[in-house]
Structure formats: structure tokens, C-alpha cells
Design a protein around this motif. Sequence first.
Motif, short mmCIF file in Angstrom:
data_model
loop_
_atom_site.label_atom_id
_atom_site.label_comp_id
_atom_site.label_asym_id
_atom_site.label_seq_id
_atom_site.Cartn_x
_atom_site.Cartn_y
_atom_site.Cartn_z
N ARG A 158 12.19 0.86 0.26
CA ARG A 158 10.81 0.57 0.67
C ARG A 158 10.75 0.11 2.12
N ASP A 159 9.67 0.45 2.76
CA ASP A 159 9.45 0.19 4.17
C ASP A 159 8.41 -0.93 4.32
N GLN A 208 5.68 -3.31 3.69
CA GLN A 208 4.65 -3.42 2.65
C GLN A 208 4.31 -2.06 2.01
N ARG A 209 4.93 -1.00 2.48
CA ARG A 209 4.64 0.32 1.91
C ARG A 209 5.39 0.50 0.60
N HIS A 268 0.83 -1.20 0.00
CA HIS A 268 0.00 0.00 0.00
C HIS A 268 0.87 1.26 0.00
N PHE A 269 0.20 2.40 -0.15
CA PHE A 269 0.84 3.70 -0.07
C PHE A 269 0.45 4.34 1.24
N ARG A 270 1.43 4.90 1.94
CA ARG A 270 1.19 5.57 3.22
C ARG A 270 0.55 6.93 2.95
N GLY A 313 3.20 11.51 7.94
CA GLY A 313 2.05 10.63 7.85
C GLY A 313 0.83 11.14 8.59
N GLN A 323 4.24 6.88 -0.91
CA GLN A 323 3.36 7.76 -0.16
C GLN A 323 2.37 8.47 -1.06
#
Length: 143
Positions: A84-85, A87-88, A5-7, A39, A91
Amino acid sequence: MSRPHFRAGVVTVVRGTDGAVMAFERNDVPGQWQLPQGGIEKDESPRTAAWRELEEETGLTESDVALIDEYDGWTVYEWPSGTRDGQRLGQAHRWFFFELRNADVTPRPDGTEFTNWAWMSVDDLIDQVVPFRKPGYRQVLGD
């Protein structure tokens, strides 16, 4: 298990009287400048997140700046694969525009994310933003 996903986050833009924007130098990458961002926390509105991030990263509050506009829509970017962090993937940001209440206002970079600040033209700022952020900056600030 979470899916990629995107944060969700916010970007804050403080404009000076001459159209310059308040830019901040990253602590972890000297010479790289950007706008304050961060965030959106659970149960927090984007507007509330913008005020919180602005204060946390620059020390500016409602006594220093006025919220004057919000970009209608989101900008999205992917992080480079090596950064990448979990599953992110990257943003998605809402952008908020502020103006100074007093020309003598001086931000106080947090010392953690940012170490310095300067007034910059939009073009100069875009030139100094990391490549993966440039499209969003151009989209919102109009390069």
C-alpha cells in the motif's frame, strides 16, 4: 489529513484483428504481464488520461490506434497490505478499448514500467496478471 482512498486511474486495451490484446511485460517483475494503466491527473478526464497513459507507456498515438469503446463502470482492487502507498488502499479504473489503424503498428515500451510486449489471448493475459488484478480483468475482458 487525507483519509484512506482508492486512486482513480485508467486501463487501455489495444485489440488486434484476431481478438488478441497487446500485453506488456513489467520491468520490475520479469514474467508478469499486464495492460497499460495509470492514474488520472487533477483536472484530467478519464478519456484524456487513457490517451496520455497509452502514449507514455507504449508510444502509441491517435495516428496508430482509434478509440472504439469504453467500459461502462469502474473496476476496483485493493493492493496487498505490504504494498500500500500511504493512504491509498488500491485503485479504481475506467477501461478504454482501442483498435489498430494499421496492422504494421509496433508499440515502443517505455523501458521504465514495461520492457517487452506481445500479442496474447485474453485467457493467457489473465493467467499472467498478478492475483489482485485478475477479478477486474475477468470482469471487463470476460474470462
